[in-house]
Design a protein around this motif. Structure first.
Motif, PDB file in Angstrom:
ATOM      1  N   LEU A 217       0.823  -1.207   0.000  1.00 32.01           N
ATOM      2  CA  LEU A 217       0.000   0.000   0.000  1.00 32.01           C
ATOM      3  C   LEU A 217       0.856   1.256   0.000  1.00 32.01           C
ATOM      4  N   GLU A 218       1.965   1.231   0.718  1.00 30.43           N
ATOM      5  CA  GLU A 218       2.806   2.425   0.810  1.00 30.43           C
ATOM      6  C   GLU A 218       3.363   2.814  -0.559  1.00 30.43           C
ATOM      7  N   LEU A 219       3.743   1.830  -1.354  1.00 31.69           N
ATOM      8  CA  LEU A 219       4.266   2.095  -2.688  1.00 31.69           C
ATOM      9  C   LEU A 219       3.179   2.666  -3.591  1.00 31.69           C
ATOM     10  N   ILE A 220       2.000   2.059  -3.543  1.00 34.11           N
ATOM     11  CA  ILE A 220       0.886   2.542  -4.357  1.00 34.11           C
ATOM     12  C   ILE A 220       0.521   3.968  -3.962  1.00 34.11           C
ATOM     13  N   ALA A 221       0.426   4.226  -2.651  1.00 31.97           N
ATOM     14  CA  ALA A 221       0.056   5.560  -2.172  1.00 31.97           C
ATOM     15  C   ALA A 221       1.097   6.597  -2.555  1.00 31.97           C
ATOM     16  N   ASP A 222       2.372   6.223  -2.540  1.00 37.07           N
ATOM     17  CA  ASP A 222       3.422   7.162  -2.905  1.00 37.07           C
ATOM     18  C   ASP A 222       3.294   7.573  -4.366  1.00 37.07           C
ATOM     19  N   GLY A 223       3.015   6.611  -5.245  1.00 41.65           N
ATOM     20  CA  GLY A 223       2.843   6.929  -6.654  1.00 41.65           C
ATOM     21  C   GLY A 223       1.676   7.872  -6.886  1.00 41.65           C
ATOM     22  N   ILE A 224       0.576   7.655  -6.170  1.00 37.82           N
ATOM     23  CA  ILE A 224      -0.599   8.525  -6.310  1.00 37.82           C
ATOM     24  C   ILE A 224      -0.309   9.906  -5.742  1.00 37.82           C
ATOM     25  N   ALA A 225       0.400   9.952  -4.623  1.00 40.00           N
ATOM     26  CA  ALA A 225       0.741  11.250  -4.025  1.00 40.00           C
ATOM     27  C   ALA A 225       1.584  12.083  -4.987  1.00 40.00           C
ATOM     28  N   GLN A 226       2.563  11.463  -5.633  1.00 42.77           N
ATOM     29  CA  GLN A 226       3.400  12.204  -6.578  1.00 42.77           C
ATOM     30  C   GLN A 226       2.574  12.742  -7.751  1.00 42.77           C
ATOM     31  N   THR A 227       1.602  11.972  -8.183  1.00 41.54           N
ATOM     32  CA  THR A 227       0.733  12.418  -9.272  1.00 41.54           C
ATOM     33  C   THR A 227      -0.131  13.595  -8.831  1.00 41.54           C
ATOM     34  N   TYR A 228      -0.633  13.526  -7.627  1.00 43.42           N
ATOM     35  CA  TYR A 228      -1.446  14.626  -7.083  1.00 43.42           C
ATOM     36  C   TYR A 228      -0.630  15.914  -7.020  1.00 43.42           C
ATOM     37  N   TYR A 229       0.584  15.828  -6.503  1.00 45.13           N
ATOM     38  CA  TYR A 229       1.395  17.041  -6.371  1.00 45.13           C
ATOM     39  C   TYR A 229       1.816  17.586  -7.734  1.00 45.13           C
ATOM     40  N   LEU A 230       1.964  16.697  -8.732  1.00 43.59           N
ATOM     41  CA  LEU A 230       2.233  17.176 -10.084  1.00 43.59           C
ATOM     42  C   LEU A 230       1.028  17.946 -10.624  1.00 43.59           C
ATOM     43  N   ALA A 231      -0.171  17.453 -10.382  1.00 41.71           N
ATOM     44  CA  ALA A 231      -1.378  18.158 -10.814  1.00 41.71           C
ATOM     45  C   ALA A 231      -1.463  19.536 -10.160  1.00 41.71           C
ATOM     46  N   GLU A 232      -1.156  19.594  -8.879  1.00 42.05           N
ATOM     47  CA  GLU A 232      -1.171  20.881  -8.179  1.00 42.05           C
ATOM     48  C   GLU A 232      -0.155  21.840  -8.810  1.00 42.05           C
ATOM     49  N   GLU A 233       1.027  21.321  -9.136  1.00 44.41           N
ATOM     50  CA  GLU A 233       2.062  22.164  -9.727  1.00 44.41           C
ATOM     51  C   GLU A 233       1.644  22.674 -11.102  1.00 44.41           C
ATOM     52  N   ILE A 234       1.095  21.785 -11.934  1.00 42.76           N
ATOM     53  CA  ILE A 234       0.682  22.203 -13.279  1.00 42.76           C
ATOM     54  C   ILE A 234      -0.397  23.266 -13.206  1.00 42.76           C
ATOM     55  N   ASN A 235      -1.406  23.044 -12.381  1.00 46.14           N
ATOM     56  CA  ASN A 235      -2.482  24.030 -12.260  1.00 46.14           C
ATOM     57  C   ASN A 235      -1.956  25.370 -11.755  1.00 46.14           C
ATOM     58  N   ALA A 236      -1.013  25.325 -10.804  1.00 42.20           N
ATOM     59  CA  ALA A 236      -0.451  26.582 -10.276  1.00 42.20           C
ATOM     60  C   ALA A 236       0.350  27.312 -11.350  1.00 42.20           C
ATOM     61  N   ARG A 237       1.134  26.572 -12.130  1.00 41.01           N
ATOM     62  CA  ARG A 237       1.967  27.216 -13.148  1.00 41.01           C
ATOM     63  C   ARG A 237       1.133  27.751 -14.311  1.00 41.01           C
ATOM     64  N   LEU A 238       0.011  27.096 -14.605  1.00 39.13           N
ATOM     65  CA  LEU A 238      -0.844  27.578 -15.682  1.00 39.13           C
ATOM     66  C   LEU A 238      -1.821  28.652 -15.212  1.00 39.13           C
ATOM     67  N   GLY A 239      -1.932  28.793 -13.907  1.00 42.47           N
ATOM     68  CA  GLY A 239      -2.816  29.819 -13.364  1.00 42.47           C
ATOM     69  C   GLY A 239      -4.289  29.507 -13.519  1.00 42.47           C
ATOM     70  N   THR A 240      -4.619  28.242 -13.705  1.00 42.55           N
ATOM     71  CA  THR A 240      -6.010  27.822 -13.842  1.00 42.55           C
ATOM     72  C   THR A 240      -6.134  26.357 -13.446  1.00 42.55           C
ATOM     73  N   ARG A 241      -7.328  25.939 -13.084  1.00 36.55           N
ATOM     74  CA  ARG A 241      -7.548  24.536 -12.708  1.00 36.55           C
ATOM     75  C   ARG A 241      -7.834  23.715 -13.970  1.00 36.55           C
ATOM     76  N   GLN A 242      -6.810  23.579 -14.809  1.00 32.06           N
ATOM     77  CA  GLN A 242      -6.970  22.807 -16.034  1.00 32.06           C
ATOM     78  C   GLN A 242      -7.125  21.332 -15.736  1.00 32.06           C
ATOM     79  N   ILE A 243      -6.316  20.812 -14.817  1.00 34.09           N
ATOM     80  CA  ILE A 243      -6.449  19.402 -14.429  1.00 34.09           C
ATOM     81  C   ILE A 243      -7.567  19.301 -13.398  1.00 34.09           C
TER      82      ILE A 243
END
Length: 456
Positions: A217-243
């Protein structure tokens, strides 16, 4: 035959035992049908209910679409049962898409995740309005060239969080060199991903899948967490909630030690909440793609013991199961162990002194052994063995070594209505035994003389 209106038999082992006994009594298992697969339909519905319950429906909870990975049980009646239970479907090929549509899934509840999509697959997916996830940045460019401006398909990009391998390396899809997705930590990859989203406003989803059996579970959760933080970064850099949505995969492992379901879906959700609490605040729609964890515990293979023999001081039971149904177990037994049950000629659980035995199948290859050195009541010709926890990736996708026919598959339900033979059992056909005519047709019968024509 209709089922009496009563509660169901809750013990998985009790349901299997009842099903084996009735299958033998009714001829679904026996001389004319020496191997068959069985799906516990009540267990399937219970598993789907547990998945939905784990994610909850409290106010503010994210919108969640739970899809079933069609490859785990590519059988139209099973997929229709899942559709009726409120599931969507994840497909990875034209064949899986066809059977998903035939099973009754609405295109809006089907997701295409193939790692090697053809242009025709992409065109059809977009025409149907299905969701799809690009596997790489070149595929994003291909989708951009094919996507009509009126498309309503939700489109995402798969990333590889490179979260490391689980205990079965070849089942881990988030390793440093995994063939799936865009490698998130490779030099320059993150910037290329951001630029792709900036260039294509219709890219609104991120997809990740850490792996399957053998991934904690820890490995699976880590992969999902990294994806979530990437989505947050992309939306912040684009200045809109595209994802607006995250496809968080599935891959929950199945413990084959006993009847228990470990880890449960509730434990999976608890691990996600601990690793990335923002995932559940309602800002991102979620899509899951479970397969094995929904079906494995809710299916079994039953097989006739054709012969027994002693070789090198070891008893071997020769059956009609083996690698044709449990291919991974036969070739990598330590990674894919299965429980085995011994039943007598009437389909009743055997007892008596234990004997160390191997359980082998009918394929003409040395590795067709699904259990080595197991202590079981002594088996003899005419008895039956059961391979438990085989509802996923086994009889639904058999190996046709030696042109062995695909086995019949039945669904069943039991009820706490007891007679002389125990609980009542009702069967329904899922797939017929493959005919010899079908085997010959698939082997090129229509072109039997074609090669002779090359040498007049």
């Amino acid at each position: 035959m209709s089922l009496p209106s009563t509660s169901c038999v809750r013990s998985s082992s009790a349901r299997v035992a009842a099903a084996v006994r009735h299958a033998v009594a009714t001829g679904l298992l026996g001389e004319s049908c020496p191997v068959a697969g069985f799906v516990d339909t009540e267990g399937v519905r219970d598993a789907v209910a547990a998945l939905h319950e784990a994610f909850g429906q409290e106010p503010g909870a994210p919108e969640v679409l739970h899809t079933f990975a069609a490859k785990a049980a590519s059988l139209v009646p099973v997929l229709r049962l899942l559709a009726d239970s409120g599931m969507g479907c994840e497909v990875t090929s034209p064949g899986e898409l066809r059977i998903a549509l035939d099973a009754g899934f609405a295109p809006s509840k089907i997701v295409l995740d193939s790692p090697a999509k053809t242009r025709e697959e992409i065109r059809r997916t977009l025409a149907l309005g299905m969701a799809l996830n690009a596997d790489n940045l070149d595929e994003v460019d291909r989708i951009a060239a094919l996507r009509p401006s009126t498309s309503v398909s939700a489109i995402g990009l798969r990333v590889n969080p490179q979260a490391c391998a689980g205990s079965i390396g070849r089942m881990s899809t988030a390793t440093t060199t995994s063939r799936f997705g865009v490698a998130l930590h490779d030099p320059g990859a993150r910037e290329r991903i951001v630029k792709a989203f900036a260039a294509h406003p219709w890219l609104t989803l991120l997809h990740a899948h850490a792996g399957s059996q053998g991934c904690p579970l820890e490995l699976i959760a880590d992969g999902i967490a990294q994806t979530y933080y990437l989505a947050e970064e992309i939306n912040a850099r684009l200045g809109t909630r595209q994802i607006t949505g995250l496809y968080i995969g599935g891959g929950l492992p199945v413990d084959s030690a006993d009847d228990s379901v470990r880890p449960a879906f509730a434990a999976y959700v608890a691990a996600l909440r601990a690793a990335v609490p923002g995932l559940f605040d309602g800002r991102y729609a979620l899509v899951t793609e479970f397969g094995r964890s929904l079906l494995a515990k809710n299916g079994f293979v039953g097989a006739l013991v054709e012969y027994t023999k002693d070789t090198g001081g070891r008893r071997i039971a020769l059956t009609h199961a083996g690698a044709r149904t449990a291919t991974r177990t036969a070739f990598v037994p330590d990674a894919w162990p299965l429980r085995v049950g011994a039943f007598d000629a009437e389909g009743r659980p055997k007892d008596g002194p234990s004997l160390v035995q191997d359980i082998a199948g009918p394929c003409c290859c040395a590795g067709d052994v699904v259990a080595i050195g197991r202590e079981l009541p002594e088996l003899k010709a005419g008895d039956y063995v059961v391979l438990y926890d085989t509802g996923a990736y086994c009889f639904s996708t058999p190996w046709s070594c030696n042109s062995l026919p695909r086995p019949a598959v039945y669904g069943f339900r039991t009820a706490e209505v007891y007679g002389q033979d125990g609980p009542a059992v009702v069967f329904a056909p899922v797939r017929d035994t493959q005919s010899l005519e079908s085997i010959s047709a698939e082997s090129g019968l229509a072109h039997a003389d074609a090669l002779l024509g090359l040498h007049p």
